[in-house]
Design a protein around this motif. Structure first.
Motif, mmCIF file in Angstrom:
data_model
loop_
_atom_site.group_PDB
_atom_site.id
_atom_site.type_symbol
_atom_site.label_atom_id
_atom_site.label_comp_id
_atom_site.label_asym_id
_atom_site.label_seq_id
_atom_site.Cartn_x
_atom_site.Cartn_y
_atom_site.Cartn_z
ATOM 1 N N THR A 1 0.844 -1.186 0.000
ATOM 2 C CA THR A 1 0.000 0.000 0.000
ATOM 3 C C THR A 1 0.884 1.242 0.000
ATOM 4 N N THR A 2 0.291 2.384 -0.290
ATOM 5 C CA THR A 2 1.065 3.619 -0.342
ATOM 6 C C THR A 2 1.633 3.995 1.025
ATOM 7 N N ASP A 3 1.052 3.457 2.107
ATOM 8 C CA ASP A 3 1.609 3.740 3.436
ATOM 9 C C ASP A 3 2.623 2.679 3.873
ATOM 10 N N GLY A 4 3.011 1.774 2.952
ATOM 11 C CA GLY A 4 4.105 0.848 3.205
ATOM 12 C C GLY A 4 3.737 -0.523 3.717
ATOM 13 N N ARG A 5 2.462 -0.792 3.974
ATOM 14 C CA ARG A 5 2.081 -2.135 4.439
ATOM 15 C C ARG A 5 2.186 -3.133 3.293
ATOM 16 N N ILE A 6 2.627 -4.357 3.621
ATOM 17 C CA ILE A 6 2.773 -5.415 2.620
ATOM 18 C C ILE A 6 1.876 -6.581 2.997
ATOM 19 N N TYR A 7 1.160 -7.093 1.994
ATOM 20 C CA TYR A 7 0.278 -8.251 2.161
ATOM 21 C C TYR A 7 0.650 -9.278 1.114
ATOM 22 N N ALA A 8 0.918 -10.491 1.540
ATOM 23 C CA ALA A 8 1.350 -11.540 0.623
ATOM 24 C C ALA A 8 0.357 -12.685 0.617
ATOM 25 N N GLY A 9 0.391 -13.451 -0.458
ATOM 26 C CA GLY A 9 -0.473 -14.612 -0.566
ATOM 27 C C GLY A 9 0.076 -15.615 -1.550
ATOM 28 N N ALA A 10 -0.423 -16.844 -1.439
ATOM 29 C CA ALA A 10 -0.022 -17.936 -2.328
ATOM 30 C C ALA A 10 -1.275 -18.587 -2.907
ATOM 31 N N ASN A 11 -1.100 -19.295 -4.016
ATOM 32 C CA ASN A 11 -2.240 -20.018 -4.567
ATOM 33 C C ASN A 11 -2.564 -21.221 -3.688
ATOM 34 N N MET A 12 -3.853 -21.534 -3.607
ATOM 35 C CA MET A 12 -4.353 -22.623 -2.772
ATOM 36 C C MET A 12 -5.315 -23.461 -3.603
#
Length: 130
Positions: free
Chosen positions: A31-42
């Motif tokens: 996000t523009t405020d620096g938060r990172i969200y990750a994910g993988a295929n399931m």
């Protein structure tokens, strides 16, 4: 700065559950405020049902309140420069902007950067449904 986003996507890919396709994918959103969200295929037994890495990352992003997406990275173990599938292109476009950066990666890092608008130039807009 984008290398840490690639690292988050690659770490997520290591957690993929892909016993049917054997095609692990990881994605990460910043996000523009620096938060990172990750994910993988399931994947699930009713393959091809399941969900993509980008969808998983978007779920984490939304559950934490969302925000403006600055950039996205996608990596696959068996394919350099993988792009999001059609459905994920639309999902990302729903929450990003046409100028949101999209980093296509190989196993060592980012190999190409494009935008969501370049990848999905005529995507649906929620505005048209109002």
């Amino acid at each position: 700065m984008s290398h840490d986003l690639f690292e988050a996507a690659r770490a997520a890919m290591e957690k993929a559950h892909a016993p049917y396709s054997r095609f692990p994918v990881g994605a990460a959103i910043r996000t523009t405020d620096g938060r990172i969200y990750a994910g993988a295929n399931m994947e699930v037994a009713s393959y091809p049902e399941g969900w993509c890495a980008e969808t998983t990352a978007l779920g984490h992003y939304l559950m934490d309140g969302g925000g403006e997406i600055a950039e996205v990275a996608v990596v696959a173990e068996k394919m350099a420069r993988i792009t999001p599938c059609g459905g994920c292109r639309q999902r990302l476009a729903e929450f990003g902007r046409p100028e949101t950066r999209l980093h296509l990666c190989d196993d060592a890092g980012i190999v190409e950067t494009t935008t969501l608008g370049a990848l999905l130039p005529h995507g649906f807009s929620g505005e048209t449904l109002k």
